[in-house]
Structures are given as structure tokens and as C-alpha cells.
Design an enzyme around this catalytic site. Structure first.
Site, short mmCIF file in Angstrom:
data_model
loop_
_atom_site.label_atom_id
_atom_site.label_comp_id
_atom_site.label_asym_id
_atom_site.label_seq_id
_atom_site.Cartn_x
_atom_site.Cartn_y
_atom_site.Cartn_z
N PRO A 276 0.83 -1.21 0.00
CA PRO A 276 0.00 0.00 0.00
C PRO A 276 0.86 1.26 0.00
CG PRO A 276 0.16 -0.88 2.21
CD PRO A 276 0.94 -1.81 1.33
N CYS A 346 1.09 29.34 -16.04
CA CYS A 346 0.48 29.79 -17.29
C CYS A 346 -0.08 28.64 -18.11
CB CYS A 346 1.51 30.59 -18.07
SG CYS A 346 2.10 31.97 -17.09
#
Ligand SMILES: *Cc1c(COP(=O)(O)O)cnc(C)c1O
Length: 421
Positions: A276, A346
Site C-alpha cells: 500500500p 500559465c
């Protein structure tokens, strides 16, 4: 459950106000709770109680040295997918016999590194890889423990980019070809077949696909034993999902997972490994960011944060949801408003949430992205020349910077300009 709770009107990490950490290290930053990491590891460990087992933390979820040391000291093994991760695990003090090497593209250099440094097992993903590992091991006079990762053709019912156990996925060998591949493995020098590996996907909140996959693994165990192979270890992979959104629905629990393991493969007498990552790290971390501007668009308001997609890419990459909460607790009865929550990068993809209902915010306010401890900092980049943000670990009422923010000079000086320019 995690340890990021409101107390006295503000959000704390264990016993430390996030505001205090922000004042010390500057936002944005990642903040982890050692108590939450510990709790999640122990819940999984306990879920497999009564079976010989090792929880091998999939360190690609969060591989900071301090986190590896914390989990390693609790007895965790590590699942690594690169030579870099192997080195990180060793550097944090995890012994080789607790390190499992996974991944579809292991190179000779990585194999040599792990054989020389000590390894619990290699999970082999293809025949060409098997041939190379055999050659490398034999040349070092070693016999390395191996499992073969089988692809059970089970749909994990999760996001396309993190599903790994269907026919068309690049991982493992088709389970239908397992007998011939195991026969090949047994015939090659330098390899010692010890078990079977399977990992079908990530962020699985429905555990039934595990049951289907593990049933196939149990059948295969009997078949391979019948063929004369020693199958004494089953690596059952990771992928247990976590709630990214607070709802009233019960999240899937480690003990339910443990029950499935017990029911499907418990009778085989095999040592069980699980890998996990997200379940241990996800809710153990938050990303704290500051509002730079509140901007009114034509038909919506934008909350412009100083964290961006380069710091946390999951929303841009997977369309993932993260709860975003104010660090200052909203007053009872305060009416929420709606924001598009964005970063300064951007790209229009630099959007964390659209039309998100939140308390009214102002420039300078702090927010926390919940469930950011897994696949957060490790996936960060310096896109737009934004230096990597710091990571902080809290333990009770103490906190420490566990990865510092590089200076702008450090970032820039990693480049070199050739003499002929
Ligand atoms: C990514 C990965 C894991 C961990 O997945 P989580 O969803 O974080 O639990 C385990 N094993 C392998 C082979 C992986 O590639």
C-alpha cells in the site's frame, strides 16, 4: 481518520497550528502528521494479523527520508520501483531483506545494485526481464528470490491512468501464460521462484475486484505447486483507495481488505505481502497555500493561490478532487461562496477546482488541501521556475522541515552554460 483538525478556530496538524508553520517556513508547503502515518500503517498491519505477513510501503507515494525512517522503524518493508528508490530506502536504514523490487523496466544496473545491496525479492514483469535478471544474478554468483507479476485481467474499476490489471495494461504477464513462464523461471540459473505477485490498480474504493484477483491467484498457487514450484509467498499489491471527499459514506476499511485476503488466500499457508502507498500516506499530509488574489471574472470568482499544478499535479493529471479548506475555521452559519481555485502557472490546466463552495476568502488567507500526502510532493516539478516547496513533519507539538525549499540560486545553478556559448 487523520490528525488535521480544527481547534480554537484554526486548523492544526496534531498539536501545531498550521498558521505557525506557515509563519516559519512560508507557504506553500507540504505538512505531514507522523501520528497519522503511524496509525495507517498499524491499521493495515493489524488487518493481516494471524497471517505471516509484511506490509511493504509503496514508497513512490511519498519517499521523503524522514517518512521512510518513520515507517521503517515501525517494521515496514518497502516496495521500490527504481534504483533511486532502492537507494533512498537503504539511506533511510531499511535493510535489503525488507525491500521488494517492482516495476516493468528494471535495468541491469538496478538489478546489480539491489543484488549487491540485498533484496527480499524481485517481482518480474516479463520474460526478457527474467532473462536479464538471470544473467546478472548468475554473473554475481547469486540466487535471487523472485515472483512473477501476473495480470489477472480484472478491472479495478478505477481511473484509466491508474488501472494496471486488465488485458491491455503494460504490467505483468497474462495469467493464462503463467505455467510456461514459471517453467522458464525454474529452468534459469540465478533465480529462485518463491511466489506470485499481483497488483491490479490504485485508488480502489470497491474491494470486490481484489476478491476476483486473489481468487485467481489462489487457483494459480495450486496449479503451480502441482507443477512442482515452491509457492510460499504471495505479494498481493497495493491500491487500497481513500476518501478524497468528506461525505457520509463509510470509507472502505483496512480490516475489510484483510478479511478478503484471509478468505481468498488464507488457507494456502503462504507468507502475505501487501504494497500500500496511498492508504498510508494520502490522508497523512496536507498542502498549505496562501491566497494571492481574489479575482472577479465575467461570470465567476477566481481564488488565485500561490500553490500550482507543479506542486500538486493530481487535479490536472487525473481530474482528482482534493478538499480545500480554510486554515482559519469559518464561523458557524457563514454563507459559502463559489470559487474557481487556480494556481499562477500559465496553463488553463492549472486549476484545482471549479465552482467550489467555500467560505469567503481574502488575499493573505491560508488554505489547506487535504489528502495531499500521497502522490503530492513526489510528483512535483519546478515548472515555471517555481522552486520545489518544503516538506514539514509534525510530531505532537514539534515540527521539523524534512526537505527545505531550495534557494533560487540553487535552482538556477543546476544548469550549466557550455564554454562555447
Ligand atoms: C503504485 C504501486 C503500488 C501502490 O499503489 P497505491 O495505490 O499507492 O497503494 C503498489 N505496488 C505497485 C507495483 C505499484 O506500482
Amino acid at each position: 481518520m487523520d490528525h488535521f483538525l480544527y481547534r480554537d478556530g484554526e486548523l492544526y496538524a496534531e498539536d501545531v497550528p498550521l498558521r505557525e508553520i506557515a509563519a516559519s517556513v512560508g507557504a506553500p508547503f507540504y505538512c505531514y502528521s507522523s501520528a497519522t502515518f503511524t496509525r495507517h500503517f498499524k491499521l493495515l498491519d493489524e488487518a493481516l494479523e494471524g497471517m505471516d505477513h509484511l506490509v511493504c510501503y509503496a514508497m513512490k507515494a511519498n519517499s521523503n527520508q524522514a517518512i521512510l525512517k518513520l515507517l521503517g522503524d515501525l517494521g515496514a518493508g518497502m516496495d521500490v520501483v527504481s534504483g533511486g528508490e532502492y537507494r533512498r530506502a537503504k539511506a533511510a536504514g531499511v535493510p535489503g531483506d525488507r525491500i521488494v523490487f517492482s516495476g516493468v523496466g528494471k535495468t541491469e544496473a538496478e538489478m546489480r545494485l539491489a543484488i549487491e545491496g540485498g533484496i527480499r525479492q524481485f517481482n518480474i514483469e516479463s520474460e526478457p526481464e527474467m532473462a536479464v535478471l538471470s544473467r546478472v544474478a548468475a554473473s554475481l554468483g547469486a540466487e535471487v528470490p523472485v515472483t512473477v507479476r501476473v495480470n489477472p485481467d480484472v478491472d479495478a474499476k478505477t481511473h484509466e491512468k491508474i488501472s494496471t490489471g486488465r488485458k491491455g495494461d503494460k504490467f505483468g504477464i497474462p495469467i493464462s501464460r503463467a505455467r510456461e513462464v514459471y517453467a522458464l523461471a525454474a529452468s534459469l540459473p540465478g533465480l529462485k521462484v518463491i511466489g506470485i505477485d499481483v497488483h491490479i490498480g490504485s485508488q480502489m474504493v470497491d474491494f470486490e475486484p481484489y476478491r476476483l484477483a486473489y481468487r485467481k491467484v489462489a487457483e494459480l498457487t495450486e496449479v503451480l505447486r502441482g507443477d512442482g514450484h515452491e509457492i510460499s509467498r504471495l505479494d498481493l499489491g497495493g491500491g487500497m483507495g481513500i476518501p478524497y471527499e468528506r461525505t457520509n459514506a463509510d470509507p472502505p476499511l483496512p480490516r475489510d481488505y484483510g478479511q478478503i485476503v484471509r478468505e481468498e488466500v488464507g488457507h494456502l499457508g503462504c507468507e502475505i505481502e501487501i504494497e500500500p502507498g496511498r492508504l498510508i500516506a494520502g490522508n497523512s499530509g496536507v498542502l498549505v497555500s496562501e491566497v494571492i488574489y481574489v479575482k472577479s471574472g465575467e461570470d465567476r470568482e477566481f481564488l488565485i493561490l500561490n500553490a500550482a499544478m507543479n506542486d500538486l499535479i493530481r487535479p490536472a493529471m487525473y481530474g482528482a478532487h482534493h478538499d480545500i479548506v480554510p486554515v482559519k475555521e469559518p464561523a458557524v452559519g457563514e454563507l459559502p461562496t463559489k470559487y474557481d481555485v487556480v494556481g499562477p502557472v500559465c496553463e488553463s490546466g492549472d486549476t484545482f477546482a471549479k465552482g467550489r463552495a467555500m467560505a469567503r476568502m481574502q488575499a493573505g488567507d491560508l488554505v489547506a488541501f487535504r489528502t495531499a500526502g500521497a502522490y503530492g510532493a513526489v510528483m512535483a516539478s519546478e515548472y515555471n521556475s517555481r522552486p520545489m516547496i518544503p516538506e514539514v513533519l509534525v510530531h505532537g507539538d514539534q515540527f521539523a522541515v524534512i526537505r527545505a525549499r531550495p534557494t533560487f540560486d540553487e535552482m538556477i545553478n543546476r544548469d550549466t552554460i557550455p564554454e562555447w556559448l
